[in-house]
Design a protein around this motif. Structure first.
Motif, mmCIF file in Angstrom:
data_model
loop_
_atom_site.group_PDB
_atom_site.id
_atom_site.type_symbol
_atom_site.label_atom_id
_atom_site.label_comp_id
_atom_site.label_asym_id
_atom_site.label_seq_id
_atom_site.Cartn_x
_atom_site.Cartn_y
_atom_site.Cartn_z
ATOM 1 N N ASP A 195 0.787 -1.159 -0.054
ATOM 2 C CA ASP A 195 -0.030 -0.023 0.044
ATOM 3 C C ASP A 195 0.823 1.284 0.171
ATOM 4 O O ASP A 195 0.452 2.089 -0.653
ATOM 5 C CB ASP A 195 -0.988 -0.104 1.326
ATOM 6 N N GLU A 196 1.996 1.144 0.734
ATOM 7 C CA GLU A 196 2.792 2.314 0.769
ATOM 8 C C GLU A 196 3.242 2.661 -0.786
ATOM 9 O O GLU A 196 3.710 3.795 -1.089
ATOM 10 C CB GLU A 196 4.121 2.038 1.745
ATOM 11 N N ALA A 209 2.061 1.658 -3.349
ATOM 12 C CA ALA A 209 0.664 2.164 -4.457
ATOM 13 C C ALA A 209 0.914 3.716 -4.115
ATOM 14 O O ALA A 209 0.709 4.553 -5.104
ATOM 15 C CB ALA A 209 -0.437 1.640 -3.894
ATOM 16 N N ARG A 210 0.926 4.236 -2.769
ATOM 17 C CA ARG A 210 0.701 5.590 -2.446
ATOM 18 C C ARG A 210 1.881 6.523 -3.078
ATOM 19 O O ARG A 210 1.669 7.459 -3.593
ATOM 20 C CB ARG A 210 0.859 5.634 -0.916
ATOM 21 N N ILE A 211 3.003 6.005 -3.024
ATOM 22 C CA ILE A 211 4.272 6.542 -3.401
ATOM 23 C C ILE A 211 4.331 6.720 -5.014
ATOM 24 O O ILE A 211 4.204 7.914 -5.729
ATOM 25 C CB ILE A 211 5.570 5.833 -3.070
ATOM 26 N N GLY A 231 1.574 6.339 -6.870
ATOM 27 C CA GLY A 231 0.242 7.195 -7.331
ATOM 28 C C GLY A 231 0.490 8.677 -7.092
ATOM 29 O O GLY A 231 -0.478 9.582 -7.691
ATOM 30 N N SER A 232 1.553 9.065 -6.167
ATOM 31 C CA SER A 232 1.443 10.685 -6.011
ATOM 32 C C SER A 232 2.622 11.172 -6.693
ATOM 33 O O SER A 232 2.780 12.454 -6.369
ATOM 34 C CB SER A 232 1.663 10.735 -4.474
ATOM 35 N N SER A 233 3.624 10.546 -7.175
ATOM 36 C CA SER A 233 4.940 10.820 -7.575
ATOM 37 C C SER A 233 4.542 11.908 -9.095
ATOM 38 O O SER A 233 3.678 11.349 -9.641
ATOM 39 C CB SER A 233 5.691 9.822 -8.020
ATOM 40 N N ASP A 263 -2.283 11.787 -9.603
ATOM 41 C CA ASP A 263 -3.165 10.948 -8.738
ATOM 42 C C ASP A 263 -3.498 9.333 -9.657
ATOM 43 O O ASP A 263 -4.718 9.352 -9.810
ATOM 44 C CB ASP A 263 -4.178 11.283 -7.989
ATOM 45 N N LYS A 313 -3.775 5.383 -10.456
ATOM 46 C CA LYS A 313 -4.151 4.252 -9.821
ATOM 47 C C LYS A 313 -3.181 3.156 -10.472
ATOM 48 O O LYS A 313 -2.864 2.919 -11.773
ATOM 49 C CB LYS A 313 -5.625 3.683 -10.349
#
Length: 418
Positions: free
Chosen positions: A341-342, A344-346, A348-350, A354, A356
């Protein structure tokens, strides 16, 4: 996750390393790779890894099981972020399976240095030895030994097709086989392991994504079927008088396909050994190896159980003796959810977006799967438009490879530089 054009510097870094590594162990006729453990090609790959580490001022280390490490920061500090894969190959394998992850680890470090990233955790790059198991018949030997999943006694019994044991092969290559064994102290240094790998399927190609995340590795294993009959003359023995194990084996191959289709799984007899292996001789022994994988344990059990049941029926009908031996098995591996999940967050936000990130399951085993029971692990996949793997036709476009490097760099920056 960045979808913009690759930066010239990182593309050049990747291309140079890829070009240097690519000729090693490539067979001139098949154009596939024969990088088997503790051979000359393996030694060349290891020398390449060491050169890359030293060229970047990294602390090079060879562990007790022959795995290679390159450290940035103090290894003893603990909570290290580790990335890498393997450099060995299956017989006549492709260029990307394994090496893409190792080359990308060095290229990602180059990218982070270009970004002037400040590391707050130690970083290590790794080349795990004998991942494919092409020489000694057991996959992930280096990581299995390190994690204790393969004992020293079991390792010493591993033998190649020429009767050379693993210790003898290591010794001939200049390594100390007496040092083999579990390495809990090394594993205790690692806070997270992220392995980048070419996708061994077409899910990303079908979705139009360059990079994806792994969710789990299917349960899988290898089973050896020994069909024992009676050697005899192929030209003078009546059909009704024969005890031909090849018939039972052939029928079992077809049964494997049927059982896999019924379960929505995969099953393959990809290796065979025949004795006495003469054109004009009825075999006395046919030994075949079954590889089977499924999305869950129940399905895998159904496939293997169905294949063995059919094999025993065929063997009995032809007067053949049958032994079935499970040579290796790996249960389902769920990668660490928090780490996944971390990532995916990294990703998805780089780049201020945003996006998926697709999450994929895989039927292929990896060092990340072996280590998952001991440390948090995760995997990134790079698009493979052909879906072909373990073959010279294996392919990933260089732009996609560089996109994978940038994704890995983003992940390492998010984990080790915050």
């Amino acid at each position: 996750m960045r979808n913009d054009c690759p930066q010239p510097g990182i593309a050049s870094s990747f291309h140079t390393m890829w070009s240097d590594l690519r000729p090693i162990g490539r067979h001139p006729d098949s154009h596939g790779y024969r990088r088997y453990a503790w051979t000359g090609a393996d030694a060349e790959c290891r020398a390449w890894f060491k050169e890359q580490a030293e060229a970047r001022g990294l602390a090079y280390e060879l562990d007790r099981n022959g795995n290679q490490w390159a450290w940035l920061g103090d290894p003893s500090a603990g909570d290290a972020v580790v990335t890498g894969s393997h450099l060995d190959s299956v017989p006549d394998g492709g260029a990307f399976d394994g090496p893409l992850g190792v080359v990308s680890s060095f290229a990602a470090l180059d990218e982070l240095r270009a970004r002037r990233a400040t590391f707050t955790r130690p970083l290590a790059l790794v080349n795990f030895g004998d991942e494919e198991g092409a020489r000694f018949g057991l996959a992930c030997v280096g990581s299995r030994l390190t994690s204790g999943q393969l004992t020293v006694e079991q390792a010493h019994r591993l033998t190649d097709g020429d009767g050379v044991t693993l210790p003898k092969a290591m010794e001939a290559a200049g390594y100390d086989p007496d040092a083999l064994g579990a390495d809990p102290e090394r594993l205790s240094r690692i806070g997270a392991f992220v392995e980048l790998h070419v996708e061994q399927g077409r899910a990303l190609d079908l979705s139009g994504d360059r990079v994806g995340l792994a969710s789990a590795i299917w349960p899988h294993g290898r089973w050896r079927f020994d069909f024992r009959g009676e050697a005899n003359h192929a030209g003078t023995t009546r059909l009704v008088d024969r005890r031909d194990p090849m018939l039972s084996y052939a029928e079992t191959v077809l049964a494997a396909r049927r059982e896999a289709e019924l379960a929505g799984a995969v099953a393959t007899f990809g290796k065979i050994s025949v004795e006495p292996n003469g054109v004009n001789a009825i075999p006395s022994l046919v030994r075949g190896w079954l590889d089977s994988r499924a999305a869950d344990q129940e399905s895998l059990d159904a496939v293997v159980g169905g294949v063995e049941k059919a094999a025993r029926e065929y063997a009995a009908a032809h007067g053949i003796d049958l032994d079935v031996v499970r040579e290796s098995f790996t249960p389902v591996v769920e990668f660490d959810h928090a780490l996944r999940d971390e990532l995916a967050r990294i990703l998805g936000s780089s780049g201020g977006t945003d996006l998926k990130v697709p999450v994929l399951g895989t039927g292929a085993g990896h060092d990340a799967g072996i280590l998952s029971g001991h440390i948090p692990t995760a995997m990134l996949f790079v698009r493979n438009p052909t879906g072909v793997s373990h073959s010279p036709a294996e392919f990933a476009a260089e732009d996609d490879c560089v996109a994978g490097v940038l994704a890995l760099a983003d992940v390492l920056e998010g984990l080790a530089c915050r």
